[in-house]
Design a protein around this motif. Structure first.
Motif, PDB file in Angstrom:
ATOM      1  N   LEU A  80       0.826  -1.203   0.000  1.00  0.00           N
ATOM      2  CA  LEU A  80       0.000   0.000   0.000  1.00  0.00           C
ATOM      3  C   LEU A  80       0.864   1.258   0.000  1.00  0.00           C
ATOM      4  CD1 LEU A  80      -2.805  -0.925   2.560  1.00  0.00           C
ATOM      5  CD2 LEU A  80      -2.726  -1.318   0.088  1.00  0.00           C
ATOM      6  N   ARG A  81       0.282   2.329  -0.511  1.00  0.00           N
ATOM      7  CA  ARG A  81       0.908   3.644  -0.479  1.00  0.00           C
ATOM      8  C   ARG A  81      -0.200   4.692  -0.489  1.00  0.00           C
ATOM      9  NH1 ARG A  81       3.174   3.556  -6.741  1.00  0.00           N
ATOM     10  NH2 ARG A  81       1.137   3.869  -7.758  1.00  0.00           N
ATOM     11  N   VAL A  82       0.169   5.907  -0.172  1.00  0.00           N
ATOM     12  CA  VAL A  82      -0.773   7.024  -0.215  1.00  0.00           C
ATOM     13  C   VAL A  82      -0.899   7.500  -1.659  1.00  0.00           C
ATOM     14  CG1 VAL A  82      -1.199   9.386   0.576  1.00  0.00           C
ATOM     15  CG2 VAL A  82      -0.244   7.689   2.152  1.00  0.00           C
ATOM     16  N   THR A  83      -2.115   7.818  -2.077  1.00  0.00           N
ATOM     17  CA  THR A  83      -2.340   8.297  -3.436  1.00  0.00           C
ATOM     18  C   THR A  83      -1.755   9.689  -3.628  1.00  0.00           C
ATOM     19  OG1 THR A  83      -4.509   9.115  -2.744  1.00  0.00           O
ATOM     20  CG2 THR A  83      -4.432   6.935  -3.768  1.00  0.00           C
ATOM     21  N   SER A  84      -1.614  10.087  -4.876  1.00  0.00           N
ATOM     22  CA  SER A  84      -0.999  11.378  -5.179  1.00  0.00           C
ATOM     23  C   SER A  84      -1.822  12.553  -4.664  1.00  0.00           C
ATOM     24  CB  SER A  84      -0.785  11.517  -6.692  1.00  0.00           C
ATOM     25  OG  SER A  84      -2.022  11.415  -7.385  1.00  0.00           O
ATOM     26  N   HIS A  91      -2.760   0.343  -3.935  1.00  0.00           N
ATOM     27  CA  HIS A  91      -1.654  -0.594  -4.080  1.00  0.00           C
ATOM     28  C   HIS A  91      -0.586   0.023  -4.980  1.00  0.00           C
ATOM     29  CE1 HIS A  91      -3.671  -4.082  -2.220  1.00  0.00           C
ATOM     30  NE2 HIS A  91      -4.774  -3.591  -2.743  1.00  0.00           N
ATOM     31  N   HIS A  92       0.587  -0.598  -4.988  1.00  0.00           N
ATOM     32  CA  HIS A  92       1.686  -0.049  -5.777  1.00  0.00           C
ATOM     33  C   HIS A  92       1.414  -0.071  -7.269  1.00  0.00           C
ATOM     34  CE1 HIS A  92       5.554   0.639  -3.298  1.00  0.00           C
ATOM     35  NE2 HIS A  92       4.501   0.905  -2.561  1.00  0.00           N
ATOM     36  N   ASP A  93       0.490  -0.918  -7.715  1.00  0.00           N
ATOM     37  CA  ASP A  93       0.158  -0.908  -9.144  1.00  0.00           C
ATOM     38  C   ASP A  93      -0.956   0.084  -9.463  1.00  0.00           C
ATOM     39  OD1 ASP A  93      -2.125  -2.132  -8.187  1.00  0.00           O
ATOM     40  OD2 ASP A  93      -1.985  -3.902  -9.469  1.00  0.00           O
ATOM     41  N   GLY A  94      -1.382   0.874  -8.466  1.00  0.00           N
ATOM     42  CA  GLY A  94      -2.397   1.893  -8.682  1.00  0.00           C
ATOM     43  C   GLY A  94      -3.816   1.458  -8.381  1.00  0.00           C
ATOM     44  N   THR A  95      -4.020   0.202  -7.989  1.00  0.00           N
ATOM     45  CA  THR A  95      -5.358  -0.277  -7.654  1.00  0.00           C
ATOM     46  C   THR A  95      -5.834   0.369  -6.354  1.00  0.00           C
ATOM     47  OG1 THR A  95      -4.893  -2.409  -8.703  1.00  0.00           O
ATOM     48  CG2 THR A  95      -6.754  -2.323  -7.170  1.00  0.00           C
ATOM     49  N   PRO A  96      -7.002   1.013  -6.345  1.00  0.00           N
ATOM     50  CA  PRO A  96      -7.486   1.660  -5.118  1.00  0.00           C
ATOM     51  C   PRO A  96      -7.688   0.654  -3.984  1.00  0.00           C
ATOM     52  CG  PRO A  96      -8.706   2.450  -7.030  1.00  0.00           C
ATOM     53  CD  PRO A  96      -7.896   1.277  -7.496  1.00  0.00           C
ATOM     54  N   PHE A  97      -7.438   1.107  -2.760  1.00  0.00           N
ATOM     55  CA  PHE A  97      -7.592   0.260  -1.577  1.00  0.00           C
ATOM     56  C   PHE A  97      -8.499   0.963  -0.581  1.00  0.00           C
ATOM     57  CE2 PHE A  97      -6.478  -1.069   2.723  1.00  0.00           C
ATOM     58  CZ  PHE A  97      -6.549  -2.450   2.613  1.00  0.00           C
ATOM     59  N   GLY A 351     -15.356  12.538   3.839  1.00  0.00           N
ATOM     60  CA  GLY A 351     -14.048  12.547   3.198  1.00  0.00           C
ATOM     61  C   GLY A 351     -13.025  11.591   3.757  1.00  0.00           C
ATOM     62  N   ALA A 352     -13.379  10.775   4.762  1.00  0.00           N
ATOM     63  CA  ALA A 352     -12.423   9.812   5.313  1.00  0.00           C
ATOM     64  C   ALA A 352     -12.054   8.771   4.260  1.00  0.00           C
ATOM     65  CB  ALA A 352     -13.008   9.134   6.546  1.00  0.00           C
ATOM     66  N   CYS A 353     -10.829   8.237   4.355  1.00  0.00           N
ATOM     67  CA  CYS A 353     -10.349   7.254   3.373  1.00  0.00           C
ATOM     68  C   CYS A 353     -10.787   5.839   3.714  1.00  0.00           C
ATOM     69  CB  CYS A 353      -8.831   7.301   3.276  1.00  0.00           C
ATOM     70  SG  CYS A 353      -7.961   6.606   4.702  1.00  0.00           S
ATOM     71  N   GLY A 354     -11.453   5.677   4.830  1.00  0.00           N
ATOM     72  CA  GLY A 354     -11.904   4.369   5.276  1.00  0.00           C
ATOM     73  C   GLY A 354     -12.415   4.493   6.693  1.00  0.00           C
ATOM     74  N   HIS A 355     -12.532   3.349   7.364  1.00  0.00           N
ATOM     75  CA  HIS A 355     -13.128   3.364   8.698  1.00  0.00           C
ATOM     76  C   HIS A 355     -12.701   2.111   9.447  1.00  0.00           C
ATOM     77  CE1 HIS A 355     -16.054   4.767  11.651  1.00  0.00           C
ATOM     78  NE2 HIS A 355     -16.476   3.518  11.781  1.00  0.00           N
ATOM     79  N   THR A 356     -12.547   2.260  10.767  1.00  0.00           N
ATOM     80  CA  THR A 356     -12.245   1.118  11.626  1.00  0.00           C
ATOM     81  C   THR A 356     -13.413   0.850  12.556  1.00  0.00           C
ATOM     82  OG1 THR A 356      -9.857   1.504  11.575  1.00  0.00           O
ATOM     83  CG2 THR A 356     -10.713   0.189  13.396  1.00  0.00           C
ATOM     84  N   TYR A 357     -13.860  -0.388  12.534  1.00  0.00           N
ATOM     85  CA  TYR A 357     -14.923  -0.879  13.408  1.00  0.00           C
ATOM     86  C   TYR A 357     -14.286  -1.590  14.596  1.00  0.00           C
ATOM     87  CZ  TYR A 357     -18.455  -4.324  14.929  1.00  0.00           C
ATOM     88  OH  TYR A 357     -19.300  -5.121  15.658  1.00  0.00           O
TER      89      TYR A 357
END
Length: 508
Positions: A80-84, A91-97, A351-357
């Motif tokens: 994983l990496r942060v998007t631009s 992911h490193h191949d650009g697939t959204p996570f 606008g959150a990038c995800g969520h933790t339950y």
């Protein structure tokens, strides 16, 4: 373990070097785990801090790296990496996570038995759509050092004088971490609870992190520096707490910089906070993901949750924001599935990038025959057993929410309060939320039984509308959206008295 450091330098076919730490495996054995960013023939050589040790220093060899041909999503698409745009992960191949995490703070202890119980819980979370597990690497919260509740089948992670690690502990942890990855779940590895910085000091925690990096850095992981990073120990004297907080903030900044320097894979780094991740360190630039903790008061914690998400997204430097802990389901006898749905949708559409339950009973691994028991302050957080807690409806319902998002380019979503006549604000969080992509899709969360006026509908775009039940995933068709001359459209009354999602998606 404490006398030497051993690294392996791998050189790729183009001459680019990666310096990878090794881990001590007991006796005279050191091991390296390496994940190559490209295929081909790699050369390697060892570098030992004791250059006179001819068995460890300046050993050379070659290894041929072949492409991965399996179907594991994590291995197929890469780390994983942060998007631009600094708002999401990919992911490193650009697939959204999409980050949908569950909270297993004590998931490496023997009280969650391996393989049957651990694998059963893993399978349930995969089936529900979770993508991340937040898990602590041995130095746990809500207990003192070397409390038996923190042991796994091989004991504790460190010797009691912290002179060296217990490799057998981490061998057992390896099995569980590897199972998560094999199942397609990203481990968000938390090194320890924050007050260990006062218990053991910065140098020990650097060695702890070096061991974690050597063992798990070759895997698709996220690093979480500490849990409740600057919180003093529960029983710390009141007149010492301010000093401990200041020292912890400085110490975790130093340790985070150290990890960034030695991690050749550059995994994303976050920190689990007492409030906001960016407040746990002196230099915000050392973290990549701003994780928030917003309270366990159920509905009373929701205003703070929404406010922290909105405020954190406005801070520079920009980084992805997510709530990493809020109102575990059933904690305090409340925080039920309606709170879980609201927390998820209000954060994501803000606008959150995800969520933790989190489910009370799972994070501390309550067993039916023996609950976790009291924390050092003398109070228990609740006795619901983990094998009941994993079936709580909130976990399934936020998975249903994620399933809806996966139908659309969710990584392009932005909050659009101007699309509603009465959008939620930091002062009025129980109103509707709206986000989406212009001329493509709009998703509106309606926390109360109401209709909404949708505004600014593009004259050149035709939309189909439907209600989506956030409890079941069932759809109720509305049909073609016919706005007035000003681009406004009033939604019909929802079919049942509950919260709803209103979806407008482009047709044709």
């Amino acid at each position: 373990f404490s006398d030497i450091e051993l690294d392996v330098v791998f050189t790729d076919p183009d001459g680019v070097e990666m310096r990878v730490p090794t881990f001590w495996s007991g006796d005279q054995t050191w091991r390296v785990r390496f994940s190559a960013p490209k295929t081909g023939l790699y050369h390697y050589r060892t570098i030992c801090s004791d250059t006179s040790n001819s068995d460890l220093h300046d050993q050379e060899g070659k290894v041929e790296i072949a492409p991965y041909n399996g179907d594991n999503r994590l291995l197929k698409h890469g780390n994983l990496r942060v998007t631009s745009d600094k708002r999401h992960l990919e992911h490193h191949d650009g697939t959204p996570f999409f980050w949908l995490a569950d909270t297993w703070w004590m998931g490496l202890v023997k009280r969650l038995r391996y393989p049957d119980e651990f694998q059963m819980l893993t399978a349930d979370r995969v089936q529900k759509g979770f993508t991340v597990i937040q898990i602590v690497a041995g130095l746990y919260p809500d207990m003192d050092q070397f409390d038996e509740r923190g042991a796994n089948e091989a004991g504790f992670p460190w010797e009691k004088d912290y002179s060296k690690i217990n490799p057998s502990y981490f061998d057992m942890a390896d099995i569980r971490i590897q199972w998560l990855i094999k199942s397609g779940l990203v481990p968000c590895i938390v090194s320890c609870w924050g007050y260990y910085i006062d218990f053991v000091g910065i140098d020990v925690l650097k060695r702890h992190w070096r061991n974690l990096l050597a063992r798990y850095g070759a895997y698709p992981v996220v690093w979480c520096m500490a849990g409740e990073a600057i919180m003093p120990y529960y029983l710390a004297p009141g007149d010492k707490r301010a000093e401990l907080i200041t020292k912890a903030r400085s110490g975790w900044t130093e340790i985070t910089k150290y990890l960034r320097e030695i991690d050749p894979y550059h995994h994303p780094i976050t920190i689990h906070p007492t409030d906001c991740g960016h407040n746990q360190v002196d230099d915000r630039s050392v973290i990549d993901i701003d994780m928030l903790q917003t309270g366990h008061g159920g509905w009373d914690s929701m205003p703070n949750t929404v406010r922290q998400v909105i405020d954190s997204l406005a801070i520079e430097p920009k980084m992805p924001v997510l709530v990493g802990e809020v109102s575990y389901e059933t904690i305090g006898g409340g925080c039920l599935q309606d709170v879980q749905r609201f927390a998820f949708w209000s954060c994501i559409l803000s606008g959150a990038c995800g969520h933790t339950y989190g489910a009370n009973g799972i994070w501390q691994v309550n067993r039916r025959e023996k609950p976790f028991g009291p924390s050092p302050h003398g109070m228990s957080w609740g006795n619901i057993p983990w094998d009941e807690a994993y079936r709580l409806p909130g976990s399934a319902q936020i998975g249903i929410g994620k399933a809806l998002l996966m139908r659309y380019p969710w990584w392009q979503f932005e909050p659009h309060p101007e699309w509603l006549a009465n959008h939620a604000t930091k002062e009025n969080v129980r109103a509707p939320y709206c986000a989406g992509v212009p001329r493509t899709v709009r998703i509106i969360y309606m926390p109360n039984f109401m209709t909404v006026q949708v505004k600014g509908i593009e004259s050149d775009t035709k939309y189909r509308a439907f209600y989506y039940c956030p409890q079941s995933g069932n759809e109720t068709e509305i049909g073609t959206v016919n706005p007035d001359a000003d681009g406004n459209w009033q939604s019909p009354r929802p079919p049942i008295f509950q919260d709803w999602l209103l979806v407008l998606e482009k047709t044709g």
